[in-house]
Design an enzyme around this catalytic site. Structure first.
Site, PDB file in Angstrom:
ATOM      1  N   SER A  76      -5.601  66.783 -66.939  1.00  0.00           N
ATOM      2  CA  SER A  76      -5.417  66.913 -65.425  1.00  0.00           C
ATOM      3  C   SER A  76      -3.856  66.228 -65.256  1.00  0.00           C
ATOM      4  O   SER A  76      -2.966  66.812 -64.609  1.00  0.00           O
ATOM      5  CB  SER A  76      -6.262  66.195 -64.556  1.00  0.00           C
ATOM      6  OG  SER A  76      -5.872  64.607 -64.636  1.00  0.00           O
TER       7      SER A  76
ATOM      8  N   HIS B 117      -1.077  55.471 -68.825  1.00  0.00           N
ATOM      9  CA  HIS B 117      -1.998  54.668 -69.130  1.00  0.00           C
ATOM     10  C   HIS B 117      -2.520  54.044 -67.758  1.00  0.00           C
ATOM     11  O   HIS B 117      -1.860  53.799 -66.608  1.00  0.00           O
ATOM     12  CB  HIS B 117      -1.740  53.120 -69.884  1.00  0.00           C
ATOM     13  CG  HIS B 117      -2.798  52.461 -70.129  1.00  0.00           C
ATOM     14  ND1 HIS B 117      -3.753  52.642 -71.039  1.00  0.00           N
ATOM     15  CD2 HIS B 117      -3.258  51.274 -69.680  1.00  0.00           C
ATOM     16  CE1 HIS B 117      -4.604  51.798 -71.237  1.00  0.00           C
ATOM     17  NE2 HIS B 117      -4.451  50.808 -70.410  1.00  0.00           N
TER      18      HIS B 117
ATOM     19  N   ARG C 184      -5.950  59.250 -79.828  1.00  0.00           N
ATOM     20  CA  ARG C 184      -5.641  59.109 -81.120  1.00  0.00           C
ATOM     21  C   ARG C 184      -4.510  58.065 -81.375  1.00  0.00           C
ATOM     22  O   ARG C 184      -3.672  57.936 -80.559  1.00  0.00           O
ATOM     23  CB  ARG C 184      -5.302  60.456 -81.520  1.00  0.00           C
ATOM     24  CG  ARG C 184      -5.795  61.338 -82.462  1.00  0.00           C
ATOM     25  CD  ARG C 184      -6.784  61.349 -83.443  1.00  0.00           C
ATOM     26  NE  ARG C 184      -6.363  61.017 -84.853  1.00  0.00           N
ATOM     27  CZ  ARG C 184      -7.204  60.626 -85.683  1.00  0.00           C
ATOM     28  NH1 ARG C 184      -8.364  60.405 -85.553  1.00  0.00           N
ATOM     29  NH2 ARG C 184      -6.965  60.309 -86.935  1.00  0.00           N
TER      30      ARG C 184
END
Ligand code: GAR
Length: 221
Positions: free
Chosen positions: A20, A117, A99
């Protein structure tokens, strides 16, 4: 399809899931005046839902399946770097890319790689940020766009949005309001970096005078 004008920075978005934030960046870059051009979406998971969204938006996609590399993070990151080079990428946006990247890769892209974040860093690095924010009883939560450094979720901050934690909030309601703000600050932060109005200098972000004003936004809901 976006066009690649001479002054638009060639940008890749790295995803692992629904994408998104990727979609928000692609939408912003539809404006020919936007200083970044999204030319590649790359996923480490072949099944990432965002890949189909990117294709539908006319963006080239690539998959580097981390499972094929076993524990060899260096080889995965080298493959990643090669694909970015093949596409002439100048800026990298991590958007739900789950990752951990090697210091070698991160240092190669220092000042040219951004991450979003879902917390007001430096609070709540890592996973399950909304649950942990509710458990901690913080009155304010939010999201951060920062330059990526080798330490996880620790890079210099480009932009944040803060919002109040409301009585009765659940992980889901809080996550939804934070995500809506991610979709606002990520395109804004990428525009600042791509236009040179925000740049990394040592451990800090240096802003052009007019760019400083929006570095932290207080959302009303
Ligand atoms: C976003 O909330 C992003 O902040 C988070 O993953 C979600 C991806 O959603 N990233 C991290 O937690 C990275 N540490 P999206 O695929 O819909 O953009």
């Amino acid at each position: 399809m976006t066009s690649s004008g001479p002054n638009r920075r060639r940008t890749a978005i790295l995803i692992s899931g629904r994408g998104s934030n990727m979609t928000a960046l692609i939408e912003a870059a539809r404006d020919p005046q936007y200083p970044a051009d999204i030319v590649l979406v790359l996923s480490n998971r072949p099944e990432a839902a965002g890949l189909a969204r990117a294709t539908a938006a006319g963006i080239a996609t690539a998959v580097i399946d981390h499972k094929l590399f076993g524990k060899d993070r260096a080889a995965f990151d080298q493959a990643l770097d090669s694909v970015l080079a093949e596409h002439g990428i100048e800026l990298v946006c991590l958007a739900g890319f789950m990752r951990v990247l090697t210091p070698w890769f991160v240092e190669r892209w220092t000042g040219r790689m951004l991450n979003v974040h879902p917390s007001l860093l430096p609070a709540f690095r890592g996973l399950d940020t909304h649950r942990r924010a509710l458990e901690a009883g913080v009155r304010e939560h939010g999201c951060t766009v920062h330059f990526v450094v080798p330490e996880l979720d620790a890079g210099p901050i480009i932009r944040q949005a803060a919002l109040p934690v409301l009585p009765g909030d659940t992980e889901e309601t809080l996550a939804a309001r934070v995500l809506a703000q991610e979709h606002v600050i990520y395109p804004a932060a990428l525009a600042q970096v791509a236009s040179g109005k925000a740049r990394l200098e040592g451990d800090h972000v240096v802003f052009a005078p007019e760019a400083q004003a929006g570095a932290r936004t207080a959302a009303r809901s």
